[in-house]
Design an enzyme around this catalytic site. Structure first.
Site, PDB file in Angstrom:
ATOM      1  CG  HIS B 219      41.176 -24.260  -8.274  1.00  0.00           C
ATOM      2  ND1 HIS B 219      42.399 -23.885  -8.763  1.00  0.00           N
ATOM      3  CD2 HIS B 219      40.286 -23.943  -9.234  1.00  0.00           C
ATOM      4  CE1 HIS B 219      42.251 -23.352  -9.955  1.00  0.00           C
ATOM      5  NE2 HIS B 219      40.974 -23.358 -10.258  1.00  0.00           N
ATOM      6  CB  SER B 223      36.772 -28.289 -13.704  1.00  0.00           C
ATOM      7  OG  SER B 223      37.505 -27.116 -13.499  1.00  0.00           O
ATOM      8  CE  LYS B 247      37.579 -26.360 -25.763  1.00  0.00           C
ATOM      9  NZ  LYS B 247      37.062 -27.697 -25.465  1.00  0.00           N
ATOM     10  CG  ASP B 248      40.056 -20.873 -21.060  1.00  0.00           C
ATOM     11  OD1 ASP B 248      38.953 -21.273 -21.449  1.00  0.00           O
ATOM     12  OD2 ASP B 248      40.548 -21.188 -19.955  1.00  0.00           O
ATOM     13  CD  GLU B 291      20.977  -0.926 -20.095  1.00  0.00           C
ATOM     14  OE1 GLU B 291      20.132  -0.548 -20.927  1.00  0.00           O
ATOM     15  OE2 GLU B 291      22.182  -0.973 -20.337  1.00  0.00           O
TER      16      GLU B 291
END
Lengths: 275, 431
Positions: B219, B223, B247-248, B291
């Site tokens: 921040h 971004s 959107k998220d 894994e």
């Protein structure tokens, strides 16, 4: 500035050179033809009622499978994670479960309350289904030093799952004439092309049609018994399968609706905003 | 928060003003995910994955805390306590499968998040610290996931712990004592299981803490965006809320649908059957595989088969495996190109896609049975992996000629149109 470019390149060349040497100096033997792979078979394709996202158990089949387990498999194998009370889930009533527990041929290890000596008592619905052997050593002693594995989770603990178990049970075969001597079964081993190394310690457990007598009139062929007992083992490994499928359908439908709404709100908020 | 185009919180309601004076929590929310955080308007769906990773961590922490209420970290009962959760605990099967597959989904979204950063140059100035903290989170995730996989105390748990702690014994002289100190014994046993459980509970909260730093440092410059061009003014941004919360929200929906499909209908698909066999120190599984999310690194480890420069192959493998992740710490300085987005870096773009395919092949090779062909292929892929970051990138980034960049974010989204279409409300009103 130059260090910025040279430091990584030197480190990079170090790893790359080590690998190039590894390529050059590792003996790359021609791959040996793998005899086991040549004779090994993949599990047969077989369908169960519990397959697929909407699959449910066929309770009649699970009960038949339990009967096969009880009359055949339980001579050597345990299902230690299953309790008598769990049998209610495959369609037995409470009194039936109580009776099954009480009449079960293997008794529950216990302690004599007066003398403190080890003893056995009749099973209760809350008991885990007991094993025919007191311990692992006893089981090995009775089976040419091979340990019959616990079957509770077998369907999830083997590649291929229930179809593998079905294939194994129906897959015992005469030793092929062209099998090299090194892969022929040693004494007390049995040829089975579905088993990882072709030779399994377990003798064929289902040998003849009618080995068990089904009370629901189903004809107890070897194939049918193998189907039923492998279906039963799906249940012992995954007793909550039906609840999982049911919840899954609901959750996915809910999430799809929520996602469509979220998409519409996204489009709405961004309408007119080029991006 | 602190970049020039950030909006400042100015509460109107007296209660909010009072609260803001005493405890500026609303101000924090406003500046972090509210209208106070202006975000480039042109972010694509790849920018959803940071939030999705946070969501995955949240799911893991909640499901994990519930599992810990029923799990017993003791070698004699650990396996059965997991089966107790699966059979006897109300909805225990759901919590356990959600946690098990949640780990996989956490890694899926984090891998996409990492590759997004690699493609769009999000690791470059002024966001180096965001990237460095991200690599720290990734390392912590790997440690947490490894220790979590040990807890069910199945065959793969035990032998995975054996193999992975065995890496430390590759260190000359002090390796074996270090390994014994880490395990609390000569082999994984109760002591190891207990400390792994303790750390597996602790580390997710450490991850959460580092995520706070990760977002904080994000921040400060704000971004990145698909063009890699800096924000020049308010016309280039939209407020985080409601634009990116919406959107998220959609992204989270798609994520949860995929996650639910696997959890409910193929919960063991990504697992290994051997882990349904209780741990047995006397019986080694035919193939010990980690894994899926560790497979590319496992393939790199196995590709070193030669004692080059008198350093044993095993030590080379272990150094290379850790090196393959640690080199990411140096990436912001290895890549010398001032252009961020690979969209404008034709040469780098090609190598980026080769790297992605290379890592996928390494993942495949990591679980394949060791044959001469597999070893050779993983050696070639490992050579490319190190060459990409340590040889190709420093050179390519300094010699390539980037394509012309757009003058601004707004210009790039308007595609030559003079002005924006009127907002829907205004357009409707004018009719």
């Amino acid at each position: 500035m130059l260090a910025r470019i040279f430091a990584p390149i030197v480190v990079g060349l170090g790893f790359v050179t080590a690998l190039v040497f590894a390529i050059l100096f590792t003996p790359h033997d021609a791959a040996q033809p793998n005899v086991v792979e040549e004779f090994h078979k993949d599990p047969k394709a077989i369908h169960y009622a519990s397959d697929g996202p909407l699959g449910k158990f066929d309770r009649q089949q699970l009960q038949r499978g339990f009967q096969v387990y009880q009359e055949v498999c339980s001579a050597c194998h345990s299902i230690r994670l299953v309790h008598f009370r769990d049998l209610e889930e495959i369609g037995f009533t409470k009194p039936e479960v109580k009776a099954i527990a009480k009449q079960y041929k293997i008794e529950q290890p216990s302690i004599n309350p007066d003398t403190g000596e080890a003893t056995t008592r009749k099973n209760l619905p809350s008991d885990p289904i007991p094993w025919n052997f007191a311990n692992e050593i006893a089981a090995r002693a009775a089976n040419n030093n091979a340990l019959p594995p616990d079957l509770s989770l077998m369907v999830k603990a083997r590649e291929g799952g229930a179809p593998y178990i079905y294939s194994l049970l129906t897959g015992f075969a005469p030793v092929p004439a062209n099998l090299p001597a090194s892969n022929r079964p040693a004494p007390n081993l049995h040829y089975n092309p579905y088993f990882a190394n072709l030779n399994i310690a377990m003798p064929p457990p289902l040998t003849a049609d009618g080995q068990v007598e089904y009370s629901d009139g189903t004809k107890a062929t070897v194939d049918q018994m193998a189907r039923d007992v492998s279906a039963f083992l799906i249940w012992t490994a995954e007793p909550k399968l039906e609840a999982r499928h049911r919840a899954g359908i609901g959750v996915v439908i809910f999430l799809l609706i929520a996602t469509v709404l979220a998409y519409m709100s996204y489009r709405n908020i961004w309408a007119g905003k080029k991006h | 928060m602190s970049f020039p185009w950030a909006e400042h919180y100015a509460p109107k309601h007296p209660v909010m003003r009072w609260l803001d004076e005493k405890l500026p929590l609303p101000r924090l929310v406003y500046s972090a995910v509210g209208p106070g955080y202006p975000v480039p308007r042109n972010l694509n769906y790849f920018w959803n994955f940071g939030i999705l990773a946070g969501l995955a961590l949240g799911i893991q922490i909640v499901s994990g805390i519930i599992l810990a209420m029923h799990y017993a970290a003791n070698g004699t009962v650990a396996f059965d306590s997991v089966e107790h959760i699966m059979r006897d605990v109300n909805s225990g099967w759901l919590i356990r499968y959600a946690h098990m597959n949640g780990a996989s989904f956490f890694f899926i979204v984090v891998y996409i998040h990492i590759f997004r950063g690699l493609y769009y140059g999000s690791y470059k100035a002024p966001r180096e610290m965001v990237w460095l903290l991200g690599v720290v989170i990734f390392l912590l995730m790997m440690a947490t996931a490894f220790m979590g996989y040990v807890l069910p105390w199945g065959q793969m748990s035990f032998w995975g712990a054996q193999v992975i702690t065995g890496f430390f014994s590759a260190i000359p002289v002090v390796g074996e004592p270090i390994r014994e100190w880490l395990l609390g014994g000569f082999a994984p046993d109760n002591a190891a299981l207990n400390r792994f459980f303790s750390l597996h509970y602790l580390l997710p909260f450490v991850i959460a803490g580092v995520i706070v730093l990760h977002i904080w440092s994000l921040h400060i410059p704000g971004s990145n965006n698909p063009t890699g061009v800096d924000v020049q003014g308010p016309q280039d941004t939209v407020p985080f809320h409601p634009y990116y919360t919406a959107k998220d929200g959609f992204g989270a929906g798609v994520f949860l649908v995929c996650y639910a499909l696997l959890t409910f209908f193929a919960p063991n698909y990504l697992g290994h059957p051997d882990n349904y066999i209780p741990a047995n120190p006397l019986s080694t599984p035919a193939h010990i595989v980690p894994e899926w999310y560790f497979l590319p690194f496992y393939a790199i480890l196995k590709s070193f088969t030669f004692n080059f420069l008198w350093i044993p192959a095993k030590l080379w493998g272990v150094m290379a495996m850790f090196g393959s992740i640690l080199l990411l710490f140096f990436l912001p300085w290895i890549d010398g190109s001032p252009v961020r987005s690979a969209n404008y870096r034709p040469l780098y773009q090609k190598f980026f896609w080769i790297l992605l395919v290379d890592v996928l092949i390494l993942g495949y090779l990591g679980q394949a049975e060791v044959t001469p062909m597999v070893v050779l292929a993983s050696q070639i892929c490992a050579i490319y992996y190190f060459s990409h970051f340590l040889i190709i990138l420093p050179i390519v980034s300094r010699i390539e000629r980037p394509l012309p960049l757009p003058n601004s974010i707004t210009e790039s989204v308007l595609h030559g149109e003079a002005a924006e279409a009127a907002p829907i409300g205004l357009a409707a009103a004018s009719h």
